[in-house]
Enzyme design. Structure first.
Site, PDB file in Angstrom:
ATOM      1  N   ARG A  67       0.803  -1.225   0.000  1.00 21.83           N
ATOM      2  CA  ARG A  67       0.000   0.000   0.000  1.00 21.83           C
ATOM      3  C   ARG A  67       0.836   1.276   0.000  1.00 21.83           C
ATOM      4  O   ARG A  67       0.570   2.208  -0.754  1.00 21.83           O
ATOM      5  CB  ARG A  67      -0.924   0.045   1.222  1.00 21.83           C
ATOM      6  CG  ARG A  67      -2.182  -0.709   1.053  1.00 21.83           C
ATOM      7  CD  ARG A  67      -2.628  -1.273   2.376  1.00 21.83           C
ATOM      8  NE  ARG A  67      -1.665  -2.260   2.817  1.00 21.83           N
ATOM      9  CZ  ARG A  67      -1.716  -3.553   2.488  1.00 21.83           C
ATOM     10  NH1 ARG A  67      -2.680  -3.999   1.754  1.00 21.83           N
ATOM     11  NH2 ARG A  67      -0.789  -4.413   2.897  1.00 21.83           N
ATOM     12  N   THR A  68       1.823   1.352   0.873  1.00 23.08           N
ATOM     13  CA  THR A  68       2.542   2.625   1.011  1.00 23.08           C
ATOM     14  C   THR A  68       3.277   2.941  -0.289  1.00 23.08           C
ATOM     15  O   THR A  68       3.196   4.058  -0.813  1.00 23.08           O
ATOM     16  CB  THR A  68       3.528   2.567   2.200  1.00 23.08           C
ATOM     17  OG1 THR A  68       2.803   2.127   3.346  1.00 23.08           O
ATOM     18  CG2 THR A  68       4.126   3.919   2.481  1.00 23.08           C
ATOM     19  N   LYS A  97      26.261  -3.929  -3.433  1.00 18.59           N
ATOM     20  CA  LYS A  97      27.734  -3.919  -3.519  1.00 18.59           C
ATOM     21  C   LYS A  97      28.362  -3.227  -2.317  1.00 18.59           C
ATOM     22  O   LYS A  97      29.569  -3.025  -2.264  1.00 18.59           O
ATOM     23  CB  LYS A  97      28.175  -3.197  -4.802  1.00 18.59           C
ATOM     24  CG  LYS A  97      27.605  -3.791  -6.072  1.00 18.59           C
ATOM     25  CD  LYS A  97      28.047  -2.946  -7.268  1.00 18.59           C
ATOM     26  CE  LYS A  97      27.317  -3.375  -8.524  1.00 18.59           C
ATOM     27  NZ  LYS A  97      27.457  -2.362  -9.579  1.00 18.59           N
ATOM     28  N   ARG A 118      11.627   3.889   2.669  1.00 13.85           N
ATOM     29  CA  ARG A 118      11.340   2.963   3.772  1.00 13.85           C
ATOM     30  C   ARG A 118      12.623   2.207   4.048  1.00 13.85           C
ATOM     31  O   ARG A 118      13.306   1.768   3.121  1.00 13.85           O
ATOM     32  CB  ARG A 118      10.218   2.003   3.377  1.00 13.85           C
ATOM     33  CG  ARG A 118      10.046   0.872   4.366  1.00 13.85           C
ATOM     34  CD  ARG A 118       8.811   0.061   4.076  1.00 13.85           C
ATOM     35  NE  ARG A 118       7.614   0.783   4.466  1.00 13.85           N
ATOM     36  CZ  ARG A 118       6.392   0.259   4.463  1.00 13.85           C
ATOM     37  NH1 ARG A 118       6.210  -0.992   4.076  1.00 13.85           N
ATOM     38  NH2 ARG A 118       5.347   0.965   4.831  1.00 13.85           N
ATOM     39  N   HIS A 147       5.889   5.866  11.148  1.00 14.66           N
ATOM     40  CA  HIS A 147       5.310   5.762   9.810  1.00 14.66           C
ATOM     41  C   HIS A 147       4.305   6.914   9.698  1.00 14.66           C
ATOM     42  O   HIS A 147       3.093   6.709   9.771  1.00 14.66           O
ATOM     43  CB  HIS A 147       4.624   4.396   9.679  1.00 14.66           C
ATOM     44  CG  HIS A 147       4.240   4.008   8.288  1.00 14.66           C
ATOM     45  ND1 HIS A 147       4.197   4.907   7.232  1.00 14.66           N
ATOM     46  CD2 HIS A 147       3.849   2.809   7.779  1.00 14.66           C
ATOM     47  CE1 HIS A 147       3.810   4.264   6.144  1.00 14.66           C
ATOM     48  NE2 HIS A 147       3.594   2.999   6.442  1.00 14.66           N
TER      49      HIS A 147
HETATM   50  C1  NCD Z   1       2.511  -1.193   8.050  1.00 14.62           C
HETATM   51  C2  NCD Z   1       4.010  -0.953   8.091  1.00 14.62           C
HETATM   52  O1  NCD Z   1       4.698  -1.174   7.114  1.00 14.62           O
HETATM   53  O2  NCD Z   1       4.424  -0.482   9.147  1.00 14.62           O
HETATM   54  N1  NCD Z   1       2.031  -1.397   6.755  1.00 14.62           N
HETATM   55  C3  NCD Z   1       1.665  -0.312   6.031  1.00 14.62           C
HETATM   56  O3  NCD Z   1       2.476   0.513   5.679  1.00 14.62           O
HETATM   57  N2  NCD Z   1       0.350  -0.149   5.805  1.00 14.62           N
HETATM   58  C4  NCD Z   1       2.023  -2.192   9.008  1.00 14.62           C
HETATM   59  C5  NCD Z   1       2.589  -3.562   9.000  1.00 14.62           C
HETATM   60  O4  NCD Z   1       3.457  -3.915   8.189  1.00 14.62           O
HETATM   61  O5  NCD Z   1       2.143  -4.342   9.826  1.00 14.62           O
END
Ligand code: NCD
Length: 323
Positions: A67-68, A97, A118, A147
């Site tokens: 999703r993100t 590398k 991320r 997040h």
């Molecule tokens: C979450 C995350 O990556 O922190 N997912 C997301 O971005 N919707 C939650 C999770 O991975 O449990």
């Protein structure tokens, strides 16, 4: 021009790194939320907007994401911008590398107008933002840290239903120790007065002591519980989370605590009220029974997901857009 060192938003989103909910005031959240209906209408039109026309945004995700990653990618494109994407850089890029995070960031800074990242390590997004001299960096999840865009979309989803983010009673359940979405959401909710949050988790996955104290000091009324029987009736929202398997050194402990708390129809109907909305950042791995999905109070596959793209569009247009 070098970036401003002041990380608080204070009404000025343009060019800022977005690393933590601590940068936001109630007024900043309001400004963001006000743009969401406009973003929703842009997304529903077949012609793209020009808000990010000519902008290139890099997405670098060192950890898996559905999703993100996709909603940021879609958000940039819906606003008329373009993306450079790299998922799993450990496998496909020079990181394999041995390239440092700082070097990687500086390279993508040369190609693009913003970096969305991320990374598995808490605090690494601050390192990335410091290495990146001229363009904004947005945190899409830093290990067990934060997040922020997830919390903003979660807050918007609650706001849309209850028209307020103060005076609420909520339940947050699951992995409160490792869940970065929880850490950002509690920061967000602590901006508003008179919120009471029940924290339901196994003993091993409680919020860490310093976070607990921090949020209490900010005025959140926190109540830790470890039994479903202590869930308050008619809360405004339930926010369920996945036990974060990838953060466990000892998988035997994971096996012991995973799915300790499962939302079943029975529990939901017993403790939730007509306006208790059930949310989850997803992915779920068994902690919400699929029989709940059709309940109109279950928002995780409905407005919560849609709001993710709208909030990210709104944020990108404020940080990067021509307005
Ligand atoms: C979450 C995350 O990556 O922190 N997912 C997301 O971005 N919707 C939650 C999770 O991975 O449990």
């Amino acid at each position: 021009m070098p970036k401003s060192a002041n990380s608080l938003i204070k009404g000025k989103y343009k060019g800022k790194d977005i690393l933590t909910l601590d940068q936001f005031s109630i007024q900043d959240v309001k400004v963001l939320f006000k743009l969401v209906p406009k973003m929703a209408s842009i997304a529903k039109k077949s012609t793209n907007s020009k808000i990010l026309c000519g902008k290139v945004v890099t997405l670098i995700f060192y950890e898996p994401s559905s999703r993100t990653f996709s909603s940021f990618d879609a958000a940039v494109k819906r606003l008329g911008g373009q993306t450079v994407t790299m998922q799993d850089p450990l496998r496909v890029s020079s990181v394999a590398k041995g390239e440092t995070l700082e070097d990687t960031v500086r390279v993508f800074e040369a190609y693009s107008d913003a970096i969305i990242m991320r990374h598995p390590q808490q605090g690494s997004l601050k390192v990335a933002a410091d290495a990146c001299e001229h363009i904004p960096v947005i945190n899409a999840g830093d290990g067990i840290g934060e997040h922020p865009t997830q919390a903003l979309l979660d807050m918007y989803t609650i706001y849309e239903k209850h028209k307020t983010l103060g005076n609420l009673t909520g339940l947050i359940a699951g992995d409160l120790l490792n869940g970065r979405t929880v850490h950002s959401l509690l920061r967000g909710l602590s901006l508003y007065p008179k919120n009471t949050i029940y924290l339901l988790s196994p003993r091993e996955l409680k919020l860490n002591k310093s976070d607990f104290k921090l949020f209490k000091d900010r005025g959140l009324h926190l109540i830790e519980i470890d039994s479903e029987y202590d869930i308050p009736k008619n809360a405004h929202f339930w926010y369920w989370t996945r036990v974060q398997k990838e953060r466990f050194k000892d998988l035997a402990i994971y096996e012991k605590v995973k799915n300790r708390y499962i939302v079943t129809e029975k529990i939901f109907n017993k403790y939730a009220g007509a306006r208790t909305y059930l949310m989850h950042p997803l992915p779920r791995v068994g902690e919400i029974g699929i029989e709940i999905d059709s309940d109109p109070r279950a928002l995780y596959l409905r407005s919560q997901v849609r709001n993710g793209m709208y909030i990210r569009m709104a944020l990108l247009s404020l940080v990067l857009g021509k307005n």
